[in-house]
Write an enzyme that holds these catalytic residues in place. Structure first.
Site, PDB file in Angstrom:
ATOM      1  N   SER A  24       0.840  -1.212   0.000  1.00  0.00           N
ATOM      2  CA  SER A  24       0.000   0.000   0.000  1.00  0.00           C
ATOM      3  C   SER A  24       0.867   1.252   0.000  1.00  0.00           C
ATOM      4  CB  SER A  24      -0.946   0.002   1.202  1.00  0.00           C
ATOM      5  OG  SER A  24      -0.238   0.192   2.397  1.00  0.00           O
ATOM      6  N   ASP A  25       2.009   1.191   0.664  1.00  0.00           N
ATOM      7  CA  ASP A  25       2.936   2.325   0.632  1.00  0.00           C
ATOM      8  C   ASP A  25       3.485   2.535  -0.777  1.00  0.00           C
ATOM      9  OD1 ASP A  25       3.054   3.069   3.431  1.00  0.00           O
ATOM     10  OD2 ASP A  25       4.214   1.259   3.801  1.00  0.00           O
TER      11      ASP A  25
END
Lengths: 401, 401
Positions: free
Chosen positions: B174-175
């Protein structure tokens, strides 16, 4: 959540994209460009079109899988194997800013559009392309698919339970990541073009995108020469961290430092565990992970997920429910962020799709065009090139459009 | 593979980025900008800096985890809580094109830089930000971490074995995805600025990026109102497809249509199976998956992975080895694509990092700056603002820089 169809231009307003891509990796990229206002012209083969039009869940004759990747585009049918089709493509490129393709390396060159020709004939054109392994190297001509790219990039090898096999991500992550990389690269090239007037050839590969995402797992391998172990949902270096079992489901808890671990243990009424030498610091907790997991689950299983989410968030501990897709799209935060949109497809009804992940304050992304029917805009677009209705009838009869 | 340090400018040459981000999501984004020629100034707290400088595998006093996300930047130390620090930040922004931050929502406003002020004071500035859940909605103030975003986006829920628990992706996906989205959004806003002169506020969230990647899994849920089942490495709709066991390891095989299935069965000398009603078409093969899996593995286990890769590729069947990271970085294709680079860190030695996933023909990405030491460029950069060495000595003594 209903979406509006505003007329305000997005960030890429005025940028015309000729889109030769199909399936997922290319269409997701060009949809990102279209979401932000680019005029995307999806070129499809007459009578058939993108194979995804006939795949996945069909509702009222339309594929909702196709809808996920093809809003904000106009569709033009063109037989790129015919001489007339190639001529029309060349005329389209004269008025375009961007060309995107995801053929295997060399296919566009066989249509007469090798890189040197593209750069010479259309000096301001930004050409974006996605392939499996890159346009140079021993595997350049191999067929590539997401599953293969997940395997060969090393991405699959680091995922999965400690005692199980390497595990893919279920979404076609290499396609999606490559799309994002290409959308970035195309826009970066457009920034340069605005300064220099020069076009560019931009390329990304399914494998390369995932390799660039290995991040600290690559760093660990480089530094130690050891293959990082698969650890499932456990963090390789921190505990407690992971999934825990509440009375009605699983809760994800992710304290990333000692302060947060203290907050978690305090919130669970287990602060005394820090006085136990087995759990006094992170190294000890890693060494005694299974014993601590049992103690934590013994407390957590006594209450419901929602109770823990509320309680732990109030205590400042990062946590969340493991949402299934129904829970995701019912979540008030996801709704507030408009991450589910509905497209009005006229007679085919309203089609839900995922929303815009990139928000803009002044020139926000928007639904400009519904998902196009195959060839819906052929006459409109070729009319703009000065072709007459009777000329188009001839091309249609001959299967060129 | 040795990297060159060319002086040729990348696509974003001339774009100055003030980078207030730390940890992963922001630094990966600004590194993408730096790789393509932007002048990235990483602003760090005096004496401490980005917490990742002290994390992960340390070699010769340098974190190789930090190196993965911080090449092609210069480092400036500045205490943003002090009035003088805020003043200097404002002066830096006057000469900047882009500001990137990944504070929690509201932190920048508390420094006096709310969105209205930013737009008014720096009308050409593009502000990029990443947060956990978005800047509006009930969870806007919650702490967010990759693991939580994977859980709450629904991404984790679709991954994992059919009979096991939801499974995260091991890299902080997700980062990384949010970083790519933001890099795209910043460049799209720069394209608009080139046309209009107007800056922008661009925002993305960890959860939203993964939701936008659910693709056909979201479509399946929307169309059927059923939660997509977890299927491990099996394809939810196609068989044969997945991992198979060769004599010395696993091989990924991904035929995506009947033609390729025929090629696979022919290559395995099993073409007669198509005459067996249990395996005659894809629906039958899905219904009799375990029986077919056993037959296929019975043949595949007789030869080595490398033999199958060569044999099946020659037969036109998409396939590949499940690489561990050693195999990935030793692969001749990965080497041809320069997906492992080495940075010369002087006394600290040569540090390997992953390469550039976005290739450009005319203005390629390059290693312009090695990974900076904390505050390495403070005097150089503040000198450009007209500050004298003695003024800087005072600021240093007072802990402002």
């Amino acid at each position: 959540m209903e979406a509006s169809f505003p007329s305000a231009p997005g960030s890429l307003a005025g940028i015309r994209v000729i889109d030769l891509t199909r399936v997922i990796s290319g269409p997701f990229c060009t949809q990102m460009l279209g979401d932000h206002g680019a005029d995307v012209i999806k070129v499809e083969s007459p009578g058939k079109g993108d194979v995804v039009r006939g795949q996945g869940n069909m509702v009222n004759g339309e594929s909702w899988y196709f809808a996920q990747f093809n809003r904000n585009k106009r569709s033009l049918t063109l037989d790129l194997r015919s001489d007339e089709g190639k001529q029309i493509l060349n005329r389209l490129l004269e008025g375009a800013d961007v060309l995107v393709e995801n053929f295997r390396p060399g296919v566009l060159a066989k249509m007469g559009l090798d890189d040197d020709t593209l750069r010479e004939r259309f000096p301001r054109l930004v050409v974006g392309r996605i392939n499996g392994f890159g346009a140079t190297g021993p595997y350049r001509d191999r067929p590539a698919y997401d599953f293969i790219a997940q395997a060969m990039s090393g991405f699959m090898g680091v995922n999965g339970p400690a005692d199980g096999e390497p595990m893919r991500a279920a979404p076609p992550i290499s396609d999606m990541v490559a799309s994002q990389n290409l959308a970035f690269g195309i826009c970066a090239a457009l920034v340069r073009r605005a300064a220099t007037g020069q076009g560019e050839i931009v390329e990304t590969a399914l494998t390369n995108g995932l390799i660039a995402m290995l991040g600290y797992l690559a760093a660990e391998y480089f530094a130690t020469d050891q293959i990082p172990a698969r650890t499932g949902n456990d963090h390789p270096m921190l505990y407690p961290y992971g999934l825990f079992k509440a009375s009605d489901g699983e809760v994800a808890i992710a304290p990333s430092n000692d302060t947060m671990v203290s907050r978690l243990l305090k919130a669970l009424d287990l602060l005394y565990l820090l006085d136990d030498p087995r759990f006094a610091d992170n190294a000890q907790r890693m060494a005694n992970r299974e014993a601590l997991r049992e103690i934590l689950n013994g407390v957590i299983e006594q209450r419901r997920v929602d109770d823990w989410i509320e309680h732990l968030n109030r205590a400042g501990v990062p946590c969340g429910r493991v949402h299934d897709l129904r829970e995701t799209f019912a979540d008030p935060q996801v709704q507030a962020q408009q991450m589910r949109l509905e497209i009005d497809q006229g007679d085919a009804g309203r089609v839900p799709v995922t929303g815009f992940p990139v928000k803009m304050r002044e020139a926000p992304p928007a639904l400009y065009h519904r998902v196009p029917r195959l060839g819906e805009h052929t006459r409109e677009l070729l009319g703009e090139l000065g072709m007459t209705p009777s000329e188009l009838d001839v091309l249609l009869a001959r299967g060129v459009i």
